[in-house]
Design an enzyme around this catalytic site. Structure first.
Site, PDB file in Angstrom:
ATOM      1  N   HIS A 101      13.522  -4.369  -5.769  1.00 47.95           N
ATOM      2  CA  HIS A 101      13.110  -3.326  -4.817  1.00 47.95           C
ATOM      3  C   HIS A 101      12.695  -3.941  -3.488  1.00 47.95           C
ATOM      4  O   HIS A 101      12.465  -5.150  -3.385  1.00 47.95           O
ATOM      5  CB  HIS A 101      11.962  -2.481  -5.379  1.00 47.95           C
ATOM      6  CG  HIS A 101      10.692  -3.258  -5.584  1.00 47.95           C
ATOM      7  ND1 HIS A 101      10.519  -4.156  -6.612  1.00 47.95           N
ATOM      8  CD2 HIS A 101       9.538  -3.271  -4.881  1.00 47.95           C
ATOM      9  CE1 HIS A 101       9.317  -4.687  -6.549  1.00 47.95           C
ATOM     10  NE2 HIS A 101       8.690  -4.173  -5.499  1.00 47.95           N
ATOM     11  N   ASP A 103       9.622  -3.195  -0.751  1.00 51.00           N
ATOM     12  CA  ASP A 103       8.359  -2.455  -0.770  1.00 51.00           C
ATOM     13  C   ASP A 103       8.368  -1.276   0.201  1.00 51.00           C
ATOM     14  O   ASP A 103       8.765  -1.412   1.365  1.00 51.00           O
ATOM     15  CB  ASP A 103       7.191  -3.393  -0.418  1.00 51.00           C
ATOM     16  CG  ASP A 103       6.930  -4.389  -1.535  1.00 51.00           C
ATOM     17  OD1 ASP A 103       7.181  -4.058  -2.701  1.00 51.00           O
ATOM     18  OD2 ASP A 103       6.468  -5.506  -1.229  1.00 51.00           O
ATOM     19  N   HIS A 257      12.832  -8.011  -3.954  1.00 51.44           N
ATOM     20  CA  HIS A 257      12.174  -8.934  -4.879  1.00 51.44           C
ATOM     21  C   HIS A 257      12.025  -8.299  -6.251  1.00 51.44           C
ATOM     22  O   HIS A 257      12.160  -7.069  -6.408  1.00 51.44           O
ATOM     23  CB  HIS A 257      10.827  -9.399  -4.322  1.00 51.44           C
ATOM     24  CG  HIS A 257       9.871  -8.280  -4.063  1.00 51.44           C
ATOM     25  ND1 HIS A 257       9.997  -7.435  -2.990  1.00 51.44           N
ATOM     26  CD2 HIS A 257       8.788  -7.854  -4.755  1.00 51.44           C
ATOM     27  CE1 HIS A 257       9.021  -6.551  -3.014  1.00 51.44           C
ATOM     28  NE2 HIS A 257       8.281  -6.764  -4.089  1.00 51.44           N
ATOM     29  N   ARG A 272      -2.114  -8.170  -3.168  1.00 51.00           N
ATOM     30  CA  ARG A 272      -1.059  -7.949  -2.158  1.00 51.00           C
ATOM     31  C   ARG A 272      -1.584  -7.189  -0.950  1.00 51.00           C
ATOM     32  O   ARG A 272      -2.267  -6.171  -1.110  1.00 51.00           O
ATOM     33  CB  ARG A 272       0.116  -7.179  -2.773  1.00 51.00           C
ATOM     34  CG  ARG A 272       1.337  -7.173  -1.853  1.00 51.00           C
ATOM     35  CD  ARG A 272       2.499  -6.418  -2.482  1.00 51.00           C
ATOM     36  NE  ARG A 272       2.548  -5.052  -1.986  1.00 51.00           N
ATOM     37  CZ  ARG A 272       3.377  -4.117  -2.462  1.00 51.00           C
ATOM     38  NH1 ARG A 272       4.201  -4.401  -3.458  1.00 51.00           N
ATOM     39  NH2 ARG A 272       3.371  -2.903  -1.941  1.00 51.00           N
TER      40      ARG A 272
HETATM   41  C1  SIN Z   1       5.464  -6.643  -6.063  1.00 52.28           C
HETATM   42  O1  SIN Z   1       6.457  -5.982  -6.307  1.00 52.28           O
HETATM   43  O2  SIN Z   1       4.905  -6.578  -4.973  1.00 52.28           O
HETATM   44  C2  SIN Z   1       4.928  -7.576  -7.115  1.00 52.28           C
HETATM   45  C3  SIN Z   1       5.560  -8.924  -7.047  1.00 52.28           C
HETATM   46  C4  SIN Z   1       4.953  -9.869  -8.050  1.00 52.28           C
HETATM   47  O3  SIN Z   1       3.930  -9.541  -8.652  1.00 52.28           O
HETATM   48  O4  SIN Z   1       5.493 -10.962  -8.210  1.00 52.28           O
END
Ligand code: SIN
Length: 281
Positions: A101, A103, A257, A272
């Site tokens: 995805h 973000d 990612h 995050r």
């Molecule tokens: C996310 O999608 O922001 C999580 C990525 C992760 O935890 O590695």
């Protein structure tokens, strides 16, 4: 590159570089900031090791790039609503972000970038994969590029955050609210032009892209499935092995990612900060 002592080492052919010689808990000078910014644009995702940052310091770093996002469904820290705690407890079965995805593509102005800090990472597993959507676009045939030119896609959070969505069945270790029945939908170009580099990137993803504008889901499926599959080919990716104190900073305008869920029975705790972006064009 200015005369600072930072070092940049690429980690894979398509994207990703590890940067040493920077302490992100400090207020970066304009010179160092400019090097980091350039590395971010050049490598699409940049990695730092052995960092120790408070939520305030993580936010301060993010704010150098833009205003910070408060996630509409995932509750942030009590004192820092812009900081999301991404936690998987040993007993949790499903992780957060466990699919390709970009973000916040379900928002009108999706995220510019995300700064993810590993506080407690599993002894094994829990890596994050990144895929360059510049490279994914460049690899398409001219005929396919022509077909995608001018095409828009509809993005919503319904598959993840509605009552039937993936997050609804997810862990109790993260406070995730359900979206109401009328989850907003936004149309974004299938191929977007990066506002800073001018490069073209594919901009559809399996989590939030529902269909093409003007087409039903069924009509959209063959081409959308092809693109979602194409986006994540191995040669477009890099893989990051986390250590406690690692930070990854990725550009959601040209990178997807995927957080791997391969560490059952262990705890993983990340924070995050997400930087607001502009409307894709
Ligand atoms: C996310 O999608 O922001 C999580 C990525 C992760 O935890 O590695």
């Amino acid at each position: 590159m200015s005369g600072t002592s930072i070092e940049i080492k690429r980690v894979a052919g398509a994207l990703g570089a590890e940067i040493t010689g920077i302490d992100l808990s400090e207020n970066l000078s304009n010179e160092v900031f400019s090097d980091v910014h350039q590395a971010f644009l050049d490598h699409q995702v940049i990695f730092f090791r052995d960092q120790k940052v408070t939520p305030e310091q993580q936010k301060a770093f993010g704010r150098r790039f833009g205003s910070l996002n408060v996630h509409p469904y995932v509750k942030g820290m009590d004192d820092h609503p812009e900081v999301m705690e991404i936690i998987k407890e040993p007993e949790d079965k499903i992780n957060f972000g466990g699919g390709w995805h970009s973000d916040m593509s379900f928002q009108e102005k999706p995220a510019l970038g995300s700064v993810l800090y590993g506080l407690e990472v599993p002894e094994f597993g829990g890596d994050t994969l990144f895929a360059s959507q510049y490279t994914a676009y460049d690899a398409l045939s001219d005929a396919m590029k022509d077909l995608l030119d001018g095409l828009y896609a509809v993005h919503t959070a319904e598959r993840e955050y509605s009552a039937q969505g993936n997050s609804a069945q997810k862990r109790e270790s993260m406070a995730i609210e359900q979206a109401g029945n009328d989850v907003p939908a936004y149309e974004h170009p299938v191929v977007r032009t990066h506002p800073e580099t001018g490069r073209k990137a594919l901009y559809v993803n399996g989590a939030f892209t529902m269909r093409f504008k003007g087409m039903s889901k069924r009509e959209s499926r063959p081409l959308l499935d092809f693109l979602v599959d194409h986006c994540a080919q191995e040669q477009f990716t890099c893989r990051f092995r986390w250590q406690n104190g690692s930070i990854a900073f990725w550009d959601n305008r040209c990178v997807q990612h995927f957080a791997l869920n391969d560490y059952h029975g262990q705890r993983r705790h990340m924070r995050r900060v997400t930087i607001n972006g502009d409307k894709p064009h």
